[in-house]
Write a protein that holds these residues in place. Sequence first.
Motif, mmCIF file in Angstrom:
data_model
loop_
_atom_site.group_PDB
_atom_site.id
_atom_site.type_symbol
_atom_site.label_atom_id
_atom_site.label_comp_id
_atom_site.label_asym_id
_atom_site.label_seq_id
_atom_site.Cartn_x
_atom_site.Cartn_y
_atom_site.Cartn_z
ATOM 1 N N GLU A 1 42.208 47.236 70.761
ATOM 2 C CA GLU A 1 42.140 46.915 69.329
ATOM 3 C C GLU A 1 41.473 45.555 69.168
ATOM 4 O OE1 GLU A 1 46.116 49.005 67.367
ATOM 5 O OE2 GLU A 1 46.099 46.854 67.760
ATOM 6 N N VAL A 2 40.494 45.472 68.274
ATOM 7 C CA VAL A 2 39.842 44.204 67.962
ATOM 8 C C VAL A 2 39.789 44.070 66.449
ATOM 9 C CG1 VAL A 2 37.806 42.758 68.217
ATOM 10 C CG2 VAL A 2 38.443 44.349 70.051
ATOM 11 N N ARG A 3 40.371 43.005 65.929
ATOM 12 C CA ARG A 3 40.304 42.725 64.487
ATOM 13 C C ARG A 3 39.246 41.647 64.276
ATOM 14 N NH1 ARG A 3 42.928 39.422 60.393
ATOM 15 N NH2 ARG A 3 43.121 40.619 58.446
ATOM 16 N N ALA A 4 38.211 41.987 63.548
ATOM 17 C CA ALA A 4 37.070 41.080 63.444
ATOM 18 C C ALA A 4 36.343 41.267 62.125
ATOM 19 C CB ALA A 4 36.102 41.323 64.601
ATOM 20 N N LYS A 5 35.540 40.273 61.775
ATOM 21 C CA LYS A 5 34.605 40.378 60.660
ATOM 22 C C LYS A 5 33.316 39.692 61.062
ATOM 23 C CE LYS A 5 36.124 36.290 58.007
ATOM 24 N NZ LYS A 5 36.596 35.829 56.672
ATOM 25 N N PHE A 6 32.223 40.019 60.381
ATOM 26 C CA PHE A 6 30.935 39.446 60.757
ATOM 27 C C PHE A 6 30.041 39.364 59.536
ATOM 28 C CE2 PHE A 6 31.322 43.915 61.993
ATOM 29 C CZ PHE A 6 30.395 44.520 61.165
ATOM 30 N N THR A 7 29.071 38.471 59.636
ATOM 31 C CA THR A 7 28.093 38.325 58.564
ATOM 32 C C THR A 7 27.020 39.404 58.711
ATOM 33 O OG1 THR A 7 26.793 36.782 59.892
ATOM 34 C CG2 THR A 7 28.459 35.830 58.417
ATOM 35 N N GLN A 8 26.311 39.648 57.625
ATOM 36 C CA GLN A 8 25.148 40.522 57.667
ATOM 37 C C GLN A 8 23.884 39.673 57.628
ATOM 38 O OE1 GLN A 8 25.273 43.475 54.583
ATOM 39 N NE2 GLN A 8 26.990 44.566 55.502
ATOM 40 N N GLY A 9 22.776 40.257 58.048
ATOM 41 C CA GLY A 9 21.512 39.544 58.002
ATOM 42 C C GLY A 9 20.433 40.313 58.724
ATOM 43 N N ARG A 10 19.218 40.143 58.292
ATOM 44 C CA ARG A 10 18.091 40.836 58.903
ATOM 45 C C ARG A 10 17.858 40.319 60.319
ATOM 46 N NH1 ARG A 10 14.493 39.546 53.715
ATOM 47 N NH2 ARG A 10 16.014 37.821 53.804
ATOM 48 N N GLY A 11 18.017 41.229 61.292
ATOM 49 C CA GLY A 11 17.900 40.871 62.699
ATOM 50 C C GLY A 11 19.221 40.682 63.411
ATOM 51 N N SER A 12 20.352 40.788 62.686
ATOM 52 C CA SER A 12 21.664 40.552 63.284
ATOM 53 C C SER A 12 22.164 41.790 64.041
ATOM 54 C CB SER A 12 22.671 40.181 62.195
ATOM 55 O OG SER A 12 23.963 40.000 62.737
ATOM 56 N N TRP A 13 22.946 41.532 65.123
ATOM 57 C CA TRP A 13 23.455 42.642 65.942
ATOM 58 C C TRP A 13 24.770 42.223 66.613
ATOM 59 C CZ3 TRP A 13 20.017 45.263 70.267
ATOM 60 C CH2 TRP A 13 20.631 46.446 70.693
ATOM 61 N N PRO A 14 25.886 42.147 65.876
ATOM 62 C CA PRO A 14 27.179 41.898 66.515
ATOM 63 C C PRO A 14 27.687 43.168 67.186
ATOM 64 C CG PRO A 14 27.479 42.224 64.169
ATOM 65 C CD PRO A 14 25.988 42.256 64.413
ATOM 66 N N ALA A 15 28.460 42.996 68.261
ATOM 67 C CA ALA A 15 28.925 44.172 68.989
ATOM 68 C C ALA A 15 30.226 43.890 69.725
ATOM 69 C CB ALA A 15 27.861 44.639 69.984
ATOM 70 N N ILE A 16 31.026 44.960 69.867
ATOM 71 C CA ILE A 16 32.240 44.982 70.684
ATOM 72 C C ILE A 16 32.064 46.173 71.621
ATOM 73 C CG2 ILE A 16 34.752 45.219 70.687
ATOM 74 C CD1 ILE A 16 34.600 44.310 67.663
ATOM 75 N N TRP A 17 31.942 45.918 72.919
ATOM 76 C CA TRP A 17 31.558 47.014 73.804
ATOM 77 C C TRP A 17 32.118 46.834 75.200
ATOM 78 C CZ3 TRP A 17 26.707 46.094 76.924
ATOM 79 C CH2 TRP A 17 26.186 44.801 76.743
ATOM 80 N N MET A 18 31.898 47.850 76.053
ATOM 81 C CA MET A 18 32.464 47.858 77.400
ATOM 82 C C MET A 18 31.433 48.364 78.402
ATOM 83 S SD MET A 18 36.290 49.372 76.571
ATOM 84 C CE MET A 18 37.014 48.805 78.120
ATOM 85 N N MET A 19 31.462 47.758 79.593
ATOM 86 C CA MET A 19 30.589 48.153 80.698
ATOM 87 C C MET A 19 31.426 48.280 81.970
ATOM 88 S SD MET A 19 27.419 48.630 79.769
ATOM 89 C CE MET A 19 26.466 48.424 81.292
ATOM 90 N N PRO A 20 30.947 49.099 82.939
ATOM 91 C CA PRO A 20 31.745 49.340 84.137
ATOM 92 C C PRO A 20 31.722 48.168 85.108
ATOM 93 C CG PRO A 20 29.655 50.488 84.296
ATOM 94 C CD PRO A 20 29.721 49.911 82.913
ATOM 95 N N GLU A 21 32.787 48.097 85.891
ATOM 96 C CA GLU A 21 32.901 47.082 86.932
ATOM 97 C C GLU A 21 33.429 47.747 88.203
ATOM 98 O OE1 GLU A 21 34.420 42.481 87.274
ATOM 99 O OE2 GLU A 21 35.530 43.841 85.968
ATOM 100 N N PRO A 22 32.623 47.891 89.261
ATOM 101 C CA PRO A 22 31.256 47.371 89.387
ATOM 102 C C PRO A 22 30.264 48.168 88.559
ATOM 103 C CG PRO A 22 31.796 48.696 91.290
ATOM 104 C CD PRO A 22 33.064 48.563 90.498
#
Length: 332
Positions: free
Chosen positions: A48-69
């Motif tokens: 669970e992630v509680r968040a807010k973000f601004t908008q804008g041309r070119g913006s790219w906020p993200a909440i994501w996951m990658m494997p380890e290794p």
Amino acid sequence: SLPIYASQDGSNLVLRMDNAVVAGDPVAYHAGGVKSMGKFSMTYGKVEVRAKFTQGRGSWPAIWMMPEPATAYGGWPACGEIDIMEHVNNESVMYHTIHNSSVTNANGGSTASKAATYNTTDYNLYTMIWSPNDIRFYVNNVLQYTYARVSGGGTQQWPFDVPFYLILNQAGGAGWPGAITNADLPFSMQVDYVRVYKLPLFSNGDFESGTIYPWTTWGGGSSVVSTDARTGSRCIRETGGETSIEQYLTGLTPNTTYWFGGYAKVSTAGQSVSIGVKNFGGTAVNATIGTTSYSNASVTFTTGANNTTATVYFYKPLSGTVYGDDFYLEKL
């Protein structure tokens, strides 16, 4: 002074992107992010992630996951990627996306993606529940998208059985969102909290949620109904020919005995239904019920020396209708 691109303001984690001039650094834009690689990773569970973000041309906020290794199943996208939340530009929707060899094309786009509305002016709760059977995405506790494991799909379709770590970042200016409009800077994402939970060993034994999940089904027909419940207001009904519901358990302790049981009844004398466990490192066990009123049946099983998983089931071998309710699992 040098802007801080990943900081805390007393209440939030603040991730920032801007075009500030940094002495000795010719890069036009700088951005912040955090990741748990090398410190925390998980295989199955709830985020669970509680968040807010601004908008804008070119913006790219993200909440994501990658494997380890990262190379457990090869390079990207074969290794897999879980995008809990992505947003671009000034769009009124955000995106849940899965990447792997099966759904991701040569340009990086994925067919396993779902746009979802969100509160554009306030915090939102972004949730991902990852089980051995599927990955579910929620916004403000409302299910938006489910990516299901396909039987026989292999690691190309499901590279999601290895540890993944978390990434939160405020990016932009390349790829999907396109060029940055400087007048819209700075971009920022504010994160109130990140919470991670283990999945329970066994859940939804009473079907009061109104859904079968996390059970899976095969055969004739299985559904949650609001009649014939033993307790509460709902139970599982199996109809038609050979039918079963199953729940894959993870996180069991090796060399440990568990007790699995439940209640069932058949609609017509002479029918039967079984409650059982398989794939735990020993010989499958089951108990049969054939009464027209609810009766209890249970089995015990001991996991193998290296086994941490098992599959519990409620199985109807022949035609007819049966009902099940109040299933349970206990560690002995």
